[in-house]
Write an enzyme that holds these catalytic residues in place. Structure first.
Site, PDB file in Angstrom:
ATOM      1  CG  ASP A   1      -0.181  -0.307   2.510  1.00 27.39           C
ATOM      2  OD1 ASP A   1       1.045  -0.077   2.547  1.00 27.39           O
ATOM      3  OD2 ASP A   1      -0.815  -0.768   3.480  1.00 27.39           O
TER       4      ASP A   1
ATOM      5  CD  GLU B   1       1.074  -6.538   2.867  1.00 24.52           C
ATOM      6  OE1 GLU B   1       0.995  -5.314   2.783  1.00 24.52           O
ATOM      7  OE2 GLU B   1       2.002  -7.122   3.449  1.00 24.52           O
TER       8      GLU B   1
ATOM      9  CD  GLU C   1       0.719   4.335   4.623  1.00 18.94           C
ATOM     10  OE1 GLU C   1      -0.164   4.936   5.277  1.00 18.94           O
ATOM     11  OE2 GLU C   1       1.916   4.681   4.651  1.00 18.94           O
TER      12      GLU C   1
ATOM     13  CG  HIS D   1       7.350   4.190   9.273  1.00 18.81           C
ATOM     14  ND1 HIS D   1       7.231   2.954   9.822  1.00 18.81           N
ATOM     15  CD2 HIS D   1       6.611   4.172   8.131  1.00 18.81           C
ATOM     16  CE1 HIS D   1       6.468   2.201   9.052  1.00 18.81           C
ATOM     17  NE2 HIS D   1       6.070   2.905   8.025  1.00 18.81           N
TER      18      HIS D   1
ATOM     19  NE  ARG E   1       3.409  11.162   4.227  1.00 21.62           N
ATOM     20  CZ  ARG E   1       4.520  10.607   3.739  1.00 21.62           C
ATOM     21  NH1 ARG E   1       4.858   9.374   4.076  1.00 21.62           N
ATOM     22  NH2 ARG E   1       5.305  11.284   2.924  1.00 21.62           N
TER      23      ARG E   1
ATOM     24  CG  HIS F   1      11.474   5.833   8.641  1.00 21.88           C
ATOM     25  ND1 HIS F   1      11.566   6.818   7.683  1.00 21.88           N
ATOM     26  CD2 HIS F   1      10.825   4.810   8.047  1.00 21.88           C
ATOM     27  CE1 HIS F   1      10.981   6.410   6.574  1.00 21.88           C
ATOM     28  NE2 HIS F   1      10.526   5.178   6.765  1.00 21.88           N
TER      29      HIS F   1
HETATM   30  C1  UD1 Z   1       6.824   5.053   3.050  1.00 23.08           C
HETATM   31  C2  UD1 Z   1       5.410   4.618   2.720  1.00 23.08           C
HETATM   32  C3  UD1 Z   1       4.796   3.812   3.864  1.00 23.08           C
HETATM   33  C4  UD1 Z   1       5.719   2.690   4.302  1.00 23.08           C
HETATM   34  C5  UD1 Z   1       7.083   3.267   4.590  1.00 23.08           C
HETATM   35  C6  UD1 Z   1       8.045   2.147   4.925  1.00 23.08           C
HETATM   36  C7  UD1 Z   1       4.047   6.106   1.367  1.00 23.08           C
HETATM   37  C8  UD1 Z   1       3.212   7.314   1.318  1.00 23.08           C
HETATM   38  N1  UD1 Z   1       4.565   5.785   2.531  1.00 23.08           N
HETATM   39  O1  UD1 Z   1       6.743   6.020   4.078  1.00 23.08           O
HETATM   40  O2  UD1 Z   1       3.569   3.263   3.435  1.00 23.08           O
HETATM   41  O3  UD1 Z   1       5.181   2.116   5.454  1.00 23.08           O
HETATM   42  O4  UD1 Z   1       7.586   3.950   3.440  1.00 23.08           O
HETATM   43  O5  UD1 Z   1       9.201   2.629   5.519  1.00 23.08           O
HETATM   44  O6  UD1 Z   1       4.248   5.461   0.381  1.00 23.08           O
HETATM   45  N2  UD1 Z   1      14.096   9.058   3.347  1.00 23.08           N
HETATM   46  C9  UD1 Z   1      15.455   9.029   3.100  1.00 23.08           C
HETATM   47  N3  UD1 Z   1      16.016   7.863   2.683  1.00 23.08           N
HETATM   48  C10 UD1 Z   1      15.308   6.723   2.517  1.00 23.08           C
HETATM   49  C11 UD1 Z   1      13.936   6.749   2.784  1.00 23.08           C
HETATM   50  C12 UD1 Z   1      13.341   7.924   3.184  1.00 23.08           C
HETATM   51  O7  UD1 Z   1      16.130  10.032   3.247  1.00 23.08           O
HETATM   52  O8  UD1 Z   1      15.895   5.704   2.146  1.00 23.08           O
HETATM   53  C13 UD1 Z   1      13.464  10.326   3.787  1.00 23.08           C
HETATM   54  C14 UD1 Z   1      13.353  11.353   2.637  1.00 23.08           C
HETATM   55  O9  UD1 Z   1      13.551  12.641   3.167  1.00 23.08           O
HETATM   56  C15 UD1 Z   1      11.890  11.191   2.193  1.00 23.08           C
HETATM   57  C16 UD1 Z   1      11.226  10.899   3.524  1.00 23.08           C
HETATM   58  O10 UD1 Z   1      12.140  10.072   4.244  1.00 23.08           O
HETATM   59  O11 UD1 Z   1      11.399  12.331   1.548  1.00 23.08           O
HETATM   60  C17 UD1 Z   1       9.875  10.222   3.438  1.00 23.08           C
HETATM   61  O12 UD1 Z   1       9.915   9.081   2.608  1.00 23.08           O
HETATM   62  P1  UD1 Z   1       8.526   8.513   1.975  1.00 23.08           P
HETATM   63  O13 UD1 Z   1       8.810   7.298   1.183  1.00 23.08           O
HETATM   64  O14 UD1 Z   1       7.787   9.606   1.301  1.00 23.08           O
HETATM   65  O15 UD1 Z   1       7.650   8.160   3.244  1.00 23.08           O
HETATM   66  P2  UD1 Z   1       7.871   7.069   4.376  1.00 23.08           P
HETATM   67  O16 UD1 Z   1       7.455   7.742   5.633  1.00 23.08           O
HETATM   68  O17 UD1 Z   1       9.213   6.480   4.271  1.00 23.08           O
HETATM   69  N1  UDP Z   2      13.238  -3.179   8.894  1.00 22.19           N
HETATM   70  C1  UDP Z   2      14.594  -3.190   8.590  1.00 22.19           C
HETATM   71  N2  UDP Z   2      15.425  -2.321   9.255  1.00 22.19           N
HETATM   72  C2  UDP Z   2      14.970  -1.449  10.195  1.00 22.19           C
HETATM   73  C3  UDP Z   2      13.574  -1.428  10.474  1.00 22.19           C
HETATM   74  C4  UDP Z   2      12.738  -2.307   9.796  1.00 22.19           C
HETATM   75  O1  UDP Z   2      15.042  -3.972   7.763  1.00 22.19           O
HETATM   76  O2  UDP Z   2      15.773  -0.702  10.760  1.00 22.19           O
HETATM   77  C5  UDP Z   2      12.340  -4.096   8.154  1.00 22.19           C
HETATM   78  C6  UDP Z   2      11.379  -4.900   8.986  1.00 22.19           C
HETATM   79  O3  UDP Z   2      11.947  -6.115   9.391  1.00 22.19           O
HETATM   80  C7  UDP Z   2      10.204  -5.096   8.053  1.00 22.19           C
HETATM   81  C8  UDP Z   2      10.223  -3.861   7.194  1.00 22.19           C
HETATM   82  O4  UDP Z   2      11.515  -3.292   7.336  1.00 22.19           O
HETATM   83  O5  UDP Z   2      10.394  -6.205   7.186  1.00 22.19           O
HETATM   84  C9  UDP Z   2       9.167  -2.924   7.653  1.00 22.19           C
HETATM   85  O6  UDP Z   2       9.359  -1.675   7.113  1.00 22.19           O
HETATM   86  P1  UDP Z   2       8.632  -0.396   7.679  1.00 22.19           P
HETATM   87  O7  UDP Z   2       8.316  -0.566   9.116  1.00 22.19           O
HETATM   88  O8  UDP Z   2       9.484   0.757   7.290  1.00 22.19           O
HETATM   89  O9  UDP Z   2       7.314  -0.334   6.784  1.00 22.19           O
HETATM   90  P2  UDP Z   2       5.851  -0.987   6.924  1.00 22.19           P
HETATM   91  O10 UDP Z   2       5.975  -2.451   7.050  1.00 22.19           O
HETATM   92  O11 UDP Z   2       5.179  -0.334   8.108  1.00 22.19           O
HETATM   93  O12 UDP Z   2       5.199  -0.556   5.652  1.00 22.19           O
END
Ligand code: UD1
Ligand code: UDP
Length: 373
Positions: free
Chosen positions: A99, A121, A135, A211, A213, A244
């Site tokens: 999602d 999923e 999501e 993490h 929102r 995160h």
């Molecule tokens: C995203 C997904 C969420 C998922 C999560 C897993 C959306 C809207 N959200 O949220 O469903 O649960 O990923 O972790 O799709 N950033 C970095 N490096 C990275 C990743 C993120 O710097 O490798 C920072 C960047 O500033 C980026 C911000 O995090 O702009 C947010 O990343 P984004 O993918 O938009 O949202 P997540 O909160 O990570």
């Molecule tokens: N995970 C990881 N390193 C971390 C935190 C989480 O590899 O420091 C893995 C975790 O085991 C799981 C996945 O990332 O498989 C979950 O990701 P996240 O919580 O970011 O997203 P969500 O599942 O809520 O979409």
């Protein structure tokens, strides 16, 4: 007969973890499937560690991530950059997972090209369009767009049926995260994650991740204050918190939780190391979806720091408890599990309801039939 071309499209850490077993399984049958891996790179660093761990080399990398990106940024950049790829490749199917906004945008782009879509999923729901945000709406949109729905559990299947999805297009497969987890547990070597060496072996380890929102701002502040209080109340407890990379998360977490001897704020761990820390932990506090699915397999109770969950199976199985984000409740419930062996054992002994580690194989078999290959 020509191999059927499948574009597997994803962008974030959890999608990569959950799709890695599917890509590996499809690639075992090169005469039937030609797999094209497309990453949006909605996550950059957090995605790349998973790609490396599972030896996945993207055929296309859209490189869309920006610091502090908005949801609109993500959708627009993906739609613009994926269209030429889909036009060039003309796949028989696009596979998306979960999602995240990458999954939604890739599915939408595939639909615009009239390419069939498989959704892994499928069927998770909270019935609250703002929890989790965005999501819940992303996955509803994907359901509307998809042709094949791979539901992880019977409950997810029922959700889809209630929404009018054709039963013949829904398949209960288990969650592919269990496939990934099992592979990583098999691979685990003797090496130790550095943070574990800094923890007093007599102490109990609480693993924390946040993490979502909808938790930004006041809820996250409350959660962090509760964590500080838990450590104060329980001198034999240490927290490991891989933070995160989202700046919205890092700011609050650092402000409230830095500079405490028994709170270890560390960068995200790669999946192999994360699972090692999870195995070493006593208890997990998280708003993550994937961790709710993994922790029960390793016998770790999960306290879910959200008001709603799309994974009620874990709550029903007794492996997870939905706490919300109110500090007093988090402190109370965590303290109960830290003090009462009986309450702890009840949660730690429950069974995982999310699958048997053979989801990818089932998905491959269904795709073989659907694509007649
Ligand atoms: C995203 C997904 C969420 C998922 C999560 C897993 C959306 C809207 N959200 O949220 O469903 O649960 O990923 O972790 O799709 N950033 C970095 N490096 C990275 C990743 C993120 O710097 O490798 C920072 C960047 O500033 C980026 C911000 O995090 O702009 C947010 O990343 P984004 O993918 O938009 O949202 P997540 O909160 O990570
Ligand atoms: N995970 C990881 N390193 C971390 C935190 C989480 O590899 O420091 C893995 C975790 O085991 C799981 C996945 O990332 O498989 C979950 O990701 P996240 O919580 O970011 O997203 P969500 O599942 O809520 O979409």
């Amino acid at each position: 007969m020509r191999a059927k071309k499948i574009v597997v499209a994803f962008g974030t850490r959890p999608e990569a973890i959950k799709l890695a077993p599917v890509i590996k399984e499809l690639r075992r049958y090169p005469k039937r499937f030609k797999v094209v891996v497309l990453v949006t790179a909605q996550h950059r660093q957090m995605l790349d560690t998973v790609l490396e761990l599972f030896a996945l080399e993207p055929d296309y990398d859209l490189g869309i991530m920006m610091t502090n990106q908005s949801l609109g940024d993500v959708v627009v950049r993906i739609l613009q950059r994926i269209e030429p790829v889909l036009k060039k490749e003309r796949p028989d199917l696009v596979l998306v997972q979960g999602d995240a906004t990458s999954a939604f945008a890739c599915a939408l782009a595939a639909y615009y090209q009239k390419i069939p879509i498989g959704h892994i999923e499928a069927g998770l729901r909270t019935q609250d369009k703002y929890q989790p945000f965005p999501e819940e709406v992303n996955r509803r949109f994907i359901t509307t767009l998809a042709d094949l729905h791979f539901a992880p559990t019977g409950w997810a299947r029922m959700n889809l049926i209630e929404e009018g999805v054709d039963r013949r297009r829904i398949f209960v497969t288990g969650n592919t995260v269990i496939d990934a987890l099992k592979e990583i547990v098999r691979r685990q070597g003797p090496g130790r994650v550095p943070v574990l060496n800094t923890i007093n072996p007599n102490n109990r380890l609480l693993l924390v991740t946040i993490h979502r929102r909808e938790n930004f701002g006041r809820p996250l502040t409350g959660i962090c204050q509760a964590l500080r209080q838990i450590v104060r109340l329980h001198p034999d407890v240490e927290i490991v918190f891989p933070v995160h990379l989202n700046p919205m998360v890092r700011g609050t977490v650092r402000t409230i939780l830095s500079n405490h001897k028994r709170i270890h704020l560390i960068p995200p761990l790669d999946y192999l190391n994360f699972i090692q820390v999870l195995k070493s932990s006593y208890l997990v506090l998280t708003d993550s979806g994937g961790i709710q699915e993994e922790a029960p397999v390793l016998g770790k109770p999960v306290l879910v720091l959200r008001n709603r969950t799309e994974r009620p199976e874990a709550i029903e199985a007794g492996t997870a408890k939905l706490l919300g984000t109110e500090p007093a409740r988090i402190i109370r419930e965590t303290s109960i599990l830290l003090k009462s062996k009986r309450c702890y054992q009840k949660m730690a002994r429950a069974k995982s309801p999310f699958g048997d580690g053979r989801a990818a194989k089932r998905i491959r078999e269904i795709l073989t039939r659907f694509l007649a290959c």
